[in-house]
Scaffold this motif. Structure first.
Motif, short mmCIF file in Angstrom:
data_model
loop_
_atom_site.label_atom_id
_atom_site.label_comp_id
_atom_site.label_asym_id
_atom_site.label_seq_id
_atom_site.Cartn_x
_atom_site.Cartn_y
_atom_site.Cartn_z
N LEU A 91 32.18 0.36 42.82
CA LEU A 91 31.98 1.10 44.06
C LEU A 91 30.78 0.48 44.76
O LEU A 91 29.70 0.38 44.18
CB LEU A 91 31.73 2.58 43.78
N ARG A 92 30.95 0.08 46.00
CA ARG A 92 29.89 -0.61 46.73
C ARG A 92 29.80 -0.05 48.14
O ARG A 92 30.82 0.32 48.74
CB ARG A 92 30.18 -2.12 46.79
N GLY A 93 28.58 0.05 48.64
CA GLY A 93 28.40 0.52 50.00
C GLY A 93 27.05 0.12 50.55
O GLY A 93 26.15 -0.30 49.81
N GLN A 94 26.92 0.28 51.84
CA GLN A 94 25.68 -0.10 52.52
C GLN A 94 24.74 1.09 52.58
O GLN A 94 25.13 2.20 52.96
CB GLN A 94 26.00 -0.59 53.92
N LYS A 95 23.50 0.88 52.18
CA LYS A 95 22.52 1.96 52.15
C LYS A 95 21.90 2.21 53.51
O LYS A 95 21.86 3.33 53.99
CB LYS A 95 21.43 1.65 51.12
N ARG A 96 21.40 1.16 54.12
CA ARG A 96 20.86 1.30 55.46
C ARG A 96 20.80 -0.08 56.11
O ARG A 96 20.86 -1.09 55.44
CB ARG A 96 19.46 1.91 55.43
N GLU A 97 20.67 -0.08 57.42
CA GLU A 97 20.60 -1.32 58.16
C GLU A 97 19.16 -1.61 58.54
O GLU A 97 18.39 -0.72 58.87
CB GLU A 97 21.46 -1.27 59.41
N SER A 98 18.80 -2.88 58.50
CA SER A 98 17.49 -3.29 58.96
C SER A 98 17.48 -3.29 60.48
O SER A 98 18.50 -3.51 61.14
CB SER A 98 17.16 -4.69 58.43
N SER A 99 16.31 -3.03 61.05
CA SER A 99 16.20 -3.02 62.51
C SER A 99 16.49 -4.40 63.09
O SER A 99 16.87 -4.52 64.25
CB SER A 99 14.79 -2.57 62.92
N SER A 100 16.31 -5.44 62.28
CA SER A 100 16.56 -6.79 62.76
C SER A 100 18.05 -7.13 62.76
O SER A 100 18.46 -8.12 63.36
CB SER A 100 15.82 -7.80 61.89
N GLN A 101 18.84 -6.30 62.09
CA GLN A 101 20.27 -6.55 61.95
C GLN A 101 20.58 -7.87 61.24
O GLN A 101 21.68 -8.39 61.35
CB GLN A 101 20.96 -6.54 63.32
N GLN A 102 19.61 -8.40 60.51
CA GLN A 102 19.83 -9.64 59.76
C GLN A 102 19.91 -9.40 58.26
O GLN A 102 20.40 -10.24 57.53
CB GLN A 102 18.71 -10.63 60.06
N TYR A 103 19.40 -8.26 57.82
CA TYR A 103 19.36 -7.93 56.40
C TYR A 103 20.02 -6.58 56.17
O TYR A 103 19.86 -5.65 56.97
CB TYR A 103 17.92 -7.90 55.89
N TYR A 104 20.73 -6.47 55.08
CA TYR A 104 21.43 -5.24 54.75
C TYR A 104 21.18 -4.89 53.29
O TYR A 104 21.14 -5.77 52.43
CB TYR A 104 22.94 -5.39 55.00
N GLU A 105 21.02 -3.61 53.03
CA GLU A 105 20.78 -3.14 51.67
C GLU A 105 22.05 -2.48 51.14
O GLU A 105 22.59 -1.55 51.75
CB GLU A 105 19.62 -2.14 51.65
N TYR A 106 22.51 -2.98 50.02
CA TYR A 106 23.74 -2.49 49.41
C TYR A 106 23.44 -1.89 48.03
O TYR A 106 22.49 -2.27 47.36
CB TYR A 106 24.77 -3.61 49.25
N VAL A 107 24.29 -0.98 47.62
CA VAL A 107 24.24 -0.41 46.28
C VAL A 107 25.61 -0.62 45.64
O VAL A 107 26.64 -0.38 46.27
CB VAL A 107 23.89 1.08 46.30
#
Length: 225
Positions: free
Chosen positions: A155-171
């Protein structure tokens, strides 16, 4: 005739395959998934990694608390050049860095033993390695996917988006036989990884299984601090 029958069977198989719909990975799906899971924290392997050249991190902390009266902690940090072990007993805490023992100030209870472990590690927080915490986290992920394989279901999903929209945090939650075996927090760049270039930037990775045997020197080699 045989050729026509074979073609018919192939078409039927494709039609049946097309009728199968993937489950909707919504709050109900996640709740049912976690309701079936077990989490064994007798063995905990944690790896904190940062591939940034300015602040590199590569630290491993391994906790074996299968014997509550003799808890072993192993720490390996390649950046800080650390490699040592700690043994927690009801009476003493032994440390191979100095080959000394000190009186254990924590009560010999579940809460006391967890406090002693947290005091001697930097990556572990028992309040966030609980199924309820992970369920709440999974419910709040966006862009969730659920993939199955012969080894794991993920199970994978995105935790939050960076304000720069260049980096993404996934769990990522990796599951095998109704057991939650791994949890991965990953910071990734916004491109698809290839064999030549990875989008991985940093992360902290939890493994809830016996990853490697831990031994400890004879206790008579330690002197009291």
């Amino acid at each position: 005739m045989k050729k026509a029958l074979l073609i018919s069977l192939i078409i039927l198989g494709l039609l049946l395959g097309g009728c199968r719909t993937k489950p909707t990975i919504d709050a109900h799906f996640v709740s049912e998934l976690f309701a079936e899971l077990d989490l064994d924290t007798n063995h905990i392997f944690i790896n904190r990694v940062n591939t940034s050249s300015s602040h590199p991190i590569d630290r491993v902390e391994i906790i074996n608390r299968s014997d509550s009266q003799a808890i072993i902690i192993k720490v390996i940090d390649t950046v800080l050049n650390e490699d040592y072990a700690i043994l927690i007993t009801p009476s003493f805490i032994y440390d191979t860095r100095t080959m000394t023992k000190r009186v254990n100030p924590y009560p010999n209870t579940e809460v006391g033993r967890e406090a002693a472990i947290e005091a001697n590690t930097t990556l572990l927080d028992f309040s966030i390695i609980e199924l309820d915490y992970y369920l709440d986290l999974a419910q709040n992920l966006t862009k969730k996917t659920y993939d199955t394989s012969r080894l794991y279901n993920t199970l994978r999903g995105q935790k939050r988006e960076s304000s720069s929209q260049q980096y993404y945090e996934y769990v990522e939650f990796k599951i095998m036989d109704d057991c939650l075996l791994e949890v991965h927090f990953r910071l990734e760049e916004d491109f698809q990884s290839t064999k030549k270039e990875s989008n991985y930037i940093s992360g902290i990775h939890f493994y809830f299984s016996d990853q490697m045997p831990l031994d400890f020197p004879p206790l008579n080699e330690f002197f009291e601090d």
